[in-house]
Design an enzyme around this catalytic site. Structure first.
Site, mmCIF file in Angstrom:
data_model
loop_
_atom_site.group_PDB
_atom_site.id
_atom_site.type_symbol
_atom_site.label_atom_id
_atom_site.label_comp_id
_atom_site.label_asym_id
_atom_site.label_seq_id
_atom_site.Cartn_x
_atom_site.Cartn_y
_atom_site.Cartn_z
ATOM 1 N NE ARG A 86 -18.220 7.748 6.942
ATOM 2 C CZ ARG A 86 -18.925 8.039 8.040
ATOM 3 N NH1 ARG A 86 -18.968 7.205 9.068
ATOM 4 N NH2 ARG A 86 -19.597 9.170 8.122
ATOM 5 C CE1 TYR B 185 4.925 1.707 -4.012
ATOM 6 C CE2 TYR B 185 3.608 2.658 -2.247
ATOM 7 C CZ TYR B 185 3.855 2.476 -3.595
ATOM 8 O OH TYR B 185 3.026 3.064 -4.514
ATOM 9 C CG ASP C 67 3.441 -3.582 1.115
ATOM 10 O OD1 ASP C 67 2.948 -4.446 0.365
ATOM 11 O OD2 ASP C 67 3.564 -2.387 0.785
ATOM 12 C CE LYS D 242 0.988 -1.476 -7.352
ATOM 13 N NZ LYS D 242 1.925 -1.377 -6.252
#
Ligand SMILES: *Cc1c(COP(=O)(O)O)cnc(C)c1O
Length: 401
Positions: free
Chosen positions: A63, A119, A191, A216
């Site tokens: 992890r 967003y 962002d 993206k």
């Protein structure tokens, strides 16, 4: 982890760094150019002593990372260009990056200020989980600049920026907002998915945590969901701690594909920028178009801010029509052959979605387009073919009247 790093020093230019950073050392990859896809939960140790105190370069548990996720974190950290002591962490989506970064800097009784064009899921998180955990949110005009100071409260714990907004494309005055936040010791989160750190460097502009939906442009091929958070030194420990306490990790395939995508980021972005502008200029000249919401167009109200602060543009922009019904706009979109109808952007293929007022929930400054609208992501196709596709769309638009 021992690195075979031939690229020390800051003299190298961005595309060279994208090619050479985050490459494994020869021992870790059997000499291969790319890190392997290591599937691992358990890591084995030779002795109890080693287990308790893993030697340098050894990871205690899957992890906490695998060679591929660590290589990707290094590449993103380099691209973000933060000062020594900055940290990058990966999460399973861009949305998760926004949520995790917010959790890193907020706590019960606090307050956050969020750009009204953020967003949509960012709003969902602020109005949902953050609120439930006792953090209030105020939405402000993205064009607020230094006027932000008027909204600060003693309880304000973070300012959330996004620039430009991914539906309405207002550019924020990041230096003015950062100066106002810094004067009060409040961290800023940004962002930065639209420009990528190639064309806007949040950390260099004083932002404390830079967020990317790597889904993206970093991934770039519409086959990965991944988010990155990069914190400046003052907030690195909080980010690392929160990421760990939430038990977040990124899969080895996602890391591999994102790192592969990043090798060509510079080439793809230059192409998205040029082709996007060509399509945007063609659209702007159409009689049916009221406005093209593209910060790199001279007609954009925030063009000067974009010119001052950005080093380039992606190929994602909005179009507002000056006439026609939603049904006519839908007829334009529905018959497109090359431009796909779908959410997201940043892949090699062009995309379109409608952008009506109901798709853009705002509370500080309502968005009132003059007519039906849409958002386009201009992919890597030849722009002349995309323009022909759109021209046929305008024929359908008129036939549907
Ligand atoms: C797509 C997007 C996100 C979310 O990314 P996912 O990986 O889809 O969760 C966040 N911010 C912006 C600006 C985006 O465009």
């Amino acid at each position: 982890m021992a690195k075979q790093d031939r690229t020390d020093g800051n003299a190298l230019r961005p595309q060279t760094r994208l090619v050479h950073k985050g490459r494994p050392g020869a021992q870790e990859s059997c000499g291969a150019v790319n890190p392997g896809v290591t599937r691992a939960s358990t890591m084995l140790f030779d002795t109890v002593d080693e287990l308790r105190r893993p030697p340098a370069g050894k990871i205690p548990y899957g992890r906490r990372g695998t060679p591929g996720t660590i290589a990707l974190e290094e590449a993103v950290l380099d691209l973000e260009g933060g000062p020594e002591g900055s940290e990058c962490r990966l999460v399973p989506s861009g949305f998760s990056a926004v949520a995790t970064a917010l959790m890193a800097v907020t706590g019960a009784g606090g307050h956050v200020i969020v750009a009204d064009h953020a967003y949509e899921p960012t709003r969902l998180f602020c109005d949902g989980l953050l609120k439930r955990f006792g953090v209030a949110a105020t939405y402000v005009d993205p064009r607020i600049g230094a006027g932000l100071t008027a909204h600060l409260r003693p309880s304000t714990q973070a300012i959330v920026l996004e620039s430009p907004g991914s539906r309405t494309f207002e550019v924020m005055d990041v230096p003015a907002i950062v100066a106002a936040a810094r004067a009060h010791g409040i961290p800023t989160l940004m962002d930065n998915t639209w420009a990528t750190p190639l064309y806007f460097k949040p950390l260099a502009h004083g932002v404390d945590i830079s967020i990317q939906a790597a889904t993206k442009f970093l991934g770039g091929h519409s086959d990965v969901l991944l988010g990155t958070m990069t914190a400046a030194p003052a907030h690195a420990a909080a980010l690392v701690r929160t990421h760990r306490q939430l038990g977040l990790s990124a899969g080895p395939d996602e890391a591999f594909l994102t790192l592969r995508g990043m090798r060509t980021l510079g080439l793809r972005m230059a192409r998205h920028w040029a082709a996007g502008l060509e399509v945007a200029q063609w659209l702007e000249a159409r009689p049916e178009v009221a406005r093209v919401l593209h910060p790199a167009l001279a007609s954009h109200p925030d063009h000067a801010l974009w010119q001052r602060d950005f080093e380039g543009a992606s190929g994602v922009f909005g179009v507002v029509l000056n006439q026609g019904s939603e049904a006519q706009r839908n007829a334009l979109i529905d018959g497109l052959h090359l431009i796909g109808i779908g959410y997201s952007f940043g892949g090699f293929e062009s995309l379109i979605v409608p952008s009506d007022a109901r798709d853009v929930p705002r509370t500080a400054v309502p968005w009132r387009p003059e007519g039906p609208a849409f958002r386009i992501h201009v992919g890597l196709e030849d722009p002349a073919d995309l323009i022909a596709d759109l021209a046929a769309g305008f024929d359908r638009f008129h036939k549907a009247a």
